[in-house]
Structures are given as C-alpha cells and as structure tokens.
Design a protein around this motif. Structure first.
Motif, PDB file in Angstrom:
ATOM      1  N   ALA A 127      76.164  21.134  49.159  1.00 41.15           N
ATOM      2  CA  ALA A 127      75.089  20.795  48.228  1.00 41.15           C
ATOM      3  C   ALA A 127      75.488  19.620  47.326  1.00 41.15           C
ATOM      4  CB  ALA A 127      74.729  22.001  47.376  1.00 41.15           C
ATOM      5  N   VAL A 143      70.381  19.870  41.821  1.00 43.49           N
ATOM      6  CA  VAL A 143      70.936  21.048  42.495  1.00 43.49           C
ATOM      7  C   VAL A 143      70.776  22.255  41.568  1.00 43.49           C
ATOM      8  CG1 VAL A 143      72.610  19.740  43.877  1.00 43.49           C
ATOM      9  CG2 VAL A 143      73.283  20.611  41.639  1.00 43.49           C
ATOM     10  N   THR A 195      75.220  26.258  41.665  1.00 43.75           N
ATOM     11  CA  THR A 195      75.970  25.317  42.503  1.00 43.75           C
ATOM     12  C   THR A 195      76.905  24.481  41.629  1.00 43.75           C
ATOM     13  OG1 THR A 195      74.172  25.237  44.097  1.00 43.75           O
ATOM     14  CG2 THR A 195      75.744  23.416  44.152  1.00 43.75           C
TER      15      THR A 195
END
Length: 183
Positions: free
Chosen positions: A144, A172, A176
């Motif tokens: 990610a 994001v 994350t």
C-alpha cells in the motif's frame, strides 16, 4: 442418494458441486470447508455415519473425497463393505465404483493418477513461484505504501502530524500508516 461436497478454504464456494448433487437427486448433502489431506473432516464423518446399506454416496469429483490414494481407497472399501454404493458425477472416474476385478484395478489406478497429478501441480506451482522470486517478482497483493511514501510519513510524523492526517495526505488508511511507521 447422499451427497458430499467439499472446498479447501472458507473463501471458496461449493455452489457448482451443490448444483450437481441436487441435479443427481441427492436427498441430503453434507459439506466440509477443509483440506482433503485429512479424513477427519466433520462433514465427511457425519455423512459416513449417516449412510445405511443400500444408500449411494455421491461426490462431484473424486478429489472431493480425498487427496491420497490410500484414503480414497479406504473410504471406497468401507462403503462397499457396508453395502453402500459410490457414485462420482464428473471427471475421469464419473460413474459408479465397482470393487471387483477390473473395476477395482481401474479405480485404484485412476485414484493414484489423480494423486500424482495433484502432486505435480503443487510442484509446478512452487517452481514457478521460486522462478518469479529469483527474477525479483513477488506474488500477492501490492504494498500500500512505497518507500518514498514511508519516508514522507516518517517526516510528517516527526513534525508532529497525526496518523489520520498523514493517511489522508498519502491516500491510504490510517492503520496502514501506523503499521508501516511501527515496523
């Protein structure tokens, strides 16, 4: 006719098997969401316990019954000894199992070939993954956050910015950002 359907993981769907078993006329269907590597599957054991002499045990394909030649043959022999027929709806062994003479030989050979085929698929898959890894390719979901994004997130966090603000700025999720900064 008593049906049995199995998929290896909870993420898989057994609808194709369910449709085939219903079309075959199964009065009851037992199910497992487990690997065929072991025979201690709750659905399989319940189906084997439920059946009586004169019943027919129906599976979509032979590999749904088990993975090893020994396990499949053990189940098939047990069914025969109890006067229960085995019917396979699809695949090379589609039809009914005959535990005598040529039928037993053919069944045994096809079960062995099915096990060998599965072993070869596993071996080829492993080899392909190793070759891809050697070439620098990775499988699975892409990361990610890139290294540049992680560096930017670290700089923003050092400047006192919240995880939520960093996540929003980088596009994001907050978890994350937290996960990458705590590694």
């Amino acid at each position: 006719m008593i049906g049995y359907k199995r998929v290896s993981t909870k993420a898989q769907d057994a609808q194709l098997q369910a449709d085939a078993l219903a079309e075959a006329g199964c009065a009851r269907v037992f199910e497992d969401k487990a690997s065929g590597k072991n025979i201690d599957r709750a659905g399989l054991l319940a189906a084997l316990d439920y059946m009586r002499e004169g019943d027919t045990f129906v599976v979509w394909k032979l590999d749904r019954l088990g993975r090893s030649t020994k396990d499949v043959l053990t189940i098939a022999e047990d069914l025969h000894a109890r006067g229960i027929a085995l019917r396979i709806l699809a695949g090379t062994l589609a039809g009914s199992y005959s535990p005598k003479g040529e039928g037993k030989f053919f069944f045994t050979m096809m079960v062995a070939f099915a096990e060998i085929e599965r072993d070869m698929i596993v071996e080829c898959t492993r080899a392909g993954l190793e070759a891809a890894k050697a070439q620098g390719r990775t499988s699975g979901r892409p990361k990610a956050m890139t290294e540049e994004m992680i560096a930017a997130a670290k700089a923003r966090r050092a400047a006192g910015e919240s995880y939520g603000a960093i996540a929003k700025a980088l596009g994001v999720g907050q978890a994350t950002v937290y996960r990458h900064l705590s590694e």
